[in-house]
Design a protein around this motif. Structure first.
Motif, PDB file in Angstrom:
ATOM      1  N   GLY A 145      44.251 -82.510 -17.315  1.00 33.34           N
ATOM      2  CA  GLY A 145      43.277 -81.946 -18.231  1.00 33.34           C
ATOM      3  C   GLY A 145      43.708 -82.046 -19.677  1.00 33.34           C
ATOM      4  N   TRP A 146      44.956 -81.664 -19.947  1.00 36.94           N
ATOM      5  CA  TRP A 146      45.449 -81.638 -21.330  1.00 36.94           C
ATOM      6  C   TRP A 146      45.473 -83.036 -21.938  1.00 36.94           C
ATOM      7  CZ3 TRP A 146      45.788 -77.749 -24.488  1.00 36.94           C
ATOM      8  CH2 TRP A 146      46.502 -77.898 -25.686  1.00 36.94           C
ATOM      9  N   LYS A 147      45.840 -84.033 -21.131  1.00 41.23           N
ATOM     10  CA  LYS A 147      45.906 -85.418 -21.607  1.00 41.23           C
ATOM     11  C   LYS A 147      44.569 -86.159 -21.473  1.00 41.23           C
ATOM     12  CE  LYS A 147      50.282 -85.521 -22.732  1.00 41.23           C
ATOM     13  NZ  LYS A 147      50.719 -85.752 -24.139  1.00 41.23           N
ATOM     14  N   ARG A 148      43.545 -85.451 -20.981  1.00 34.73           N
ATOM     15  CA  ARG A 148      42.207 -86.025 -20.796  1.00 34.73           C
ATOM     16  C   ARG A 148      42.222 -87.254 -19.882  1.00 34.73           C
ATOM     17  NH1 ARG A 148      43.290 -82.369 -24.919  1.00 34.73           N
ATOM     18  NH2 ARG A 148      41.408 -81.860 -26.124  1.00 34.73           N
ATOM     19  N   LYS A 149      43.133 -87.273 -18.913  1.00 28.86           N
ATOM     20  CA  LYS A 149      43.229 -88.427 -18.024  1.00 28.86           C
ATOM     21  C   LYS A 149      42.041 -88.530 -17.074  1.00 28.86           C
ATOM     22  CE  LYS A 149      48.274 -88.970 -18.111  1.00 28.86           C
ATOM     23  NZ  LYS A 149      48.235 -90.327 -18.654  1.00 28.86           N
ATOM     24  N   PHE A 150      41.299 -87.448 -16.922  1.00 26.00           N
ATOM     25  CA  PHE A 150      40.116 -87.474 -16.056  1.00 26.00           C
ATOM     26  C   PHE A 150      39.035 -88.409 -16.601  1.00 26.00           C
ATOM     27  CE2 PHE A 150      39.909 -83.874 -18.977  1.00 26.00           C
ATOM     28  CZ  PHE A 150      38.691 -84.070 -19.611  1.00 26.00           C
ATOM     29  N   LEU A 151      39.108 -88.727 -17.887  1.00 31.47           N
ATOM     30  CA  LEU A 151      38.091 -89.582 -18.492  1.00 31.47           C
ATOM     31  C   LEU A 151      38.112 -90.995 -17.926  1.00 31.47           C
ATOM     32  CD1 LEU A 151      38.279 -88.479 -22.241  1.00 31.47           C
ATOM     33  CD2 LEU A 151      36.467 -87.970 -20.602  1.00 31.47           C
ATOM     34  N   LYS A 152      39.258 -91.412 -17.386  1.00 34.72           N
ATOM     35  CA  LYS A 152      39.323 -92.767 -16.823  1.00 34.72           C
ATOM     36  C   LYS A 152      38.471 -92.895 -15.564  1.00 34.72           C
ATOM     37  CE  LYS A 152      43.483 -92.118 -13.950  1.00 34.72           C
ATOM     38  NZ  LYS A 152      42.817 -92.404 -12.663  1.00 34.72           N
ATOM     39  N   ASP A 153      38.092 -91.747 -14.970  1.00 34.60           N
ATOM     40  CA  ASP A 153      37.241 -91.767 -13.782  1.00 34.60           C
ATOM     41  C   ASP A 153      35.767 -91.930 -14.140  1.00 34.60           C
ATOM     42  OD1 ASP A 153      39.459 -91.346 -12.133  1.00 34.60           O
ATOM     43  OD2 ASP A 153      39.307 -89.173 -12.342  1.00 34.60           O
ATOM     44  N   LEU A 154      35.437 -91.797 -15.433  1.00 35.82           N
ATOM     45  CA  LEU A 154      34.053 -91.873 -15.873  1.00 35.82           C
ATOM     46  C   LEU A 154      33.777 -93.216 -16.536  1.00 35.82           C
ATOM     47  CD1 LEU A 154      33.670 -88.335 -17.518  1.00 35.82           C
ATOM     48  CD2 LEU A 154      33.165 -88.989 -15.160  1.00 35.82           C
ATOM     49  N   ARG A 155      32.515 -93.651 -16.475  1.00 36.36           N
ATOM     50  CA  ARG A 155      32.095 -94.860 -17.173  1.00 36.36           C
ATOM     51  C   ARG A 155      31.788 -94.467 -18.621  1.00 36.36           C
ATOM     52  NH1 ARG A 155      28.708 -94.986 -12.698  1.00 36.36           N
ATOM     53  NH2 ARG A 155      26.873 -94.833 -14.067  1.00 36.36           N
ATOM     54  N   ARG A 179      41.667 -74.906 -12.937  1.00 36.90           N
ATOM     55  CA  ARG A 179      42.082 -75.258 -11.574  1.00 36.90           C
ATOM     56  C   ARG A 179      43.606 -75.325 -11.472  1.00 36.90           C
ATOM     57  NH1 ARG A 179      39.682 -80.674  -9.997  1.00 36.90           N
ATOM     58  NH2 ARG A 179      40.086 -80.043  -7.846  1.00 36.90           N
ATOM     59  N   GLY A 180      44.244 -75.823 -12.522  1.00 38.97           N
ATOM     60  CA  GLY A 180      45.702 -75.904 -12.520  1.00 38.97           C
ATOM     61  C   GLY A 180      46.353 -74.540 -12.458  1.00 38.97           C
ATOM     62  N   VAL A 181      45.824 -73.590 -13.217  1.00 41.54           N
ATOM     63  CA  VAL A 181      46.369 -72.224 -13.214  1.00 41.54           C
ATOM     64  C   VAL A 181      46.257 -71.618 -11.819  1.00 41.54           C
ATOM     65  CG1 VAL A 181      45.976 -69.871 -14.045  1.00 41.54           C
ATOM     66  CG2 VAL A 181      45.991 -71.782 -15.660  1.00 41.54           C
ATOM     67  N   ALA A 230      50.496 -78.194 -11.833  1.00 40.39           N
ATOM     68  CA  ALA A 230      51.043 -78.814 -13.040  1.00 40.39           C
ATOM     69  C   ALA A 230      50.359 -80.157 -13.311  1.00 40.39           C
ATOM     70  CB  ALA A 230      52.548 -79.005 -12.898  1.00 40.39           C
ATOM     71  N   TYR A 231      50.081 -80.899 -12.238  1.00 45.61           N
ATOM     72  CA  TYR A 231      49.405 -82.190 -12.373  1.00 45.61           C
ATOM     73  C   TYR A 231      48.003 -82.011 -12.944  1.00 45.61           C
ATOM     74  CZ  TYR A 231      46.774 -86.328 -10.909  1.00 45.61           C
ATOM     75  OH  TYR A 231      45.950 -87.420 -10.888  1.00 45.61           O
ATOM     76  N   TRP A 232      47.263 -81.008 -12.436  1.00 49.56           N
ATOM     77  CA  TRP A 232      45.914 -80.766 -12.956  1.00 49.56           C
ATOM     78  C   TRP A 232      45.952 -80.330 -14.411  1.00 49.56           C
ATOM     79  CZ3 TRP A 232      43.809 -77.844  -8.072  1.00 49.56           C
ATOM     80  CH2 TRP A 232      43.276 -78.795  -7.188  1.00 49.56           C
ATOM     81  N   VAL A 233      46.906 -79.484 -14.772  1.00 46.65           N
ATOM     82  CA  VAL A 233      47.038 -79.074 -16.169  1.00 46.65           C
ATOM     83  C   VAL A 233      47.326 -80.294 -17.043  1.00 46.65           C
ATOM     84  CG1 VAL A 233      48.469 -77.789 -17.803  1.00 46.65           C
ATOM     85  CG2 VAL A 233      47.736 -76.704 -15.667  1.00 46.65           C
TER      86      VAL A 233
END
Length: 270
Positions: free
Chosen positions: A171-181, A204-206, A165-168
């Motif tokens: 991904g859906w909220k695009r929170k992974f973008l904070k890890d990128l410059r 990955r979440g599924v 659920a966290y990965w979904v």
């Protein structure tokens, strides 16, 4: 070594230019593994098999070994994943972010260390140590033998469901973008990375959600064989009413996440 000394060593490791470069090599290796898992999953979905290989990290590593200069590639992966292990360990010790960030780093440390152990086992002994399906069933059986074993297995299953659920959500909220410059990325590269990360984290979440459900079923039925690793979890998707198309969609998501890993290797914050 006291805690202050440990944190000092972690800071020095985290700020090492060599570790930075090797960790980025590790991200490329991570992308290769996800790409191969996605490729094996596609074979299962649309061609009825995966060439006798498990659609998991073990199967992907075996595919690498079979390539020209496979042994050299595997040693490069050992170096890359060792660097990722040390980097995530330093993040867990330093704790730059919130507590959940440190916990997440600790979890990644364990995952990367397991991959390093699998690689070394194959290189030094010619044995990968078994598939994720075997590991899942063995671990579930061992937990069930403990006092309150069923409860422990159930909690592990709930943990996997929560991770999925966290990965979904990530991904859906695009929170992974904070890890990128993202400020250094060209506009088109940022847009592509966003789409790739979205698809990858949803896939990955599924997988984690479905794997968690199987572990919970194992706890309820008191049957360790109900627990499934990545390969059996992926194969189970083809047995749903959606048929192989659901597995195909997830497989494509894994392939897209593999490409996202290459973006991470270039622009991830370390």
């Amino acid at each position: 070594m006291n805690m202050a000394q440990m944190e000092g060593a972690a800071h020095r490791a985290a700020n090492s230019r060599t570790l930075d470069r090797l960790a980025r090599l590790g991200m490329i290796c991570r992308g290769v593994l996800y790409g191969l898992i996605g490729f094996l999953a596609l074979q299962i979905a649309f061609f009825g098999g995966s060439g006798g290989k498990e659609a998991d990290k073990t199967g992907a590593i075996e595919m690498v070994r079979e390539q020209p200069f496979g042994t050299v590639l595997l040693w490069l992966m050992v170096v890359g994943f060792t660097a990722l292990t040390l980097w995530q360990l330093s993040e867990a010790v330093i704790g730059r972010g919130q507590t959940k960030d440190r916990v997440e780093s600790a979890g990644r440390t364990a995952v990367y260390a397991l991959i390093v152990a699998t690689l070394l086992s194959l290189l030094l002994r010619g044995d990968t140590g078994g598939s994720t399906d075997e590991h899942s069933k063995d671990l579930t059986a061992k937990l069930m033998d403990l006092p309150a074993g069923q409860l422990l297995v159930g909690l592990v299953g709930l943990g996997l469901v929560a991770l999925g659920a966290y990965w979904v959500h990530k991904g859906w909220k695009r929170k992974f973008l904070k890890d990128l410059r993202t400020g250094e990325m060209p506009a088109k590269a940022r847009q592509l990375a966003e789409k790739l990360g979205l698809a990858g984290y949803l896939a990955r979440g599924v997988i984690a959600l479905v794997a968690g459900v199987f572990v919970i079923q194992a706890a309820i039925s008191y049957d360790p064989d109900q627990a499934k690793g990545i390969d059996s979890t992926l194969r189970s998707l083809a047995e749903t009413p959606a048929g192989p198309w659901l597995l195909g969609i997830v497989a494509i998501g894994l392939l897209l996440f593999a490409v996202y890993c290459f973006f991470e290797a270039r622009w991830h914050r370390i």
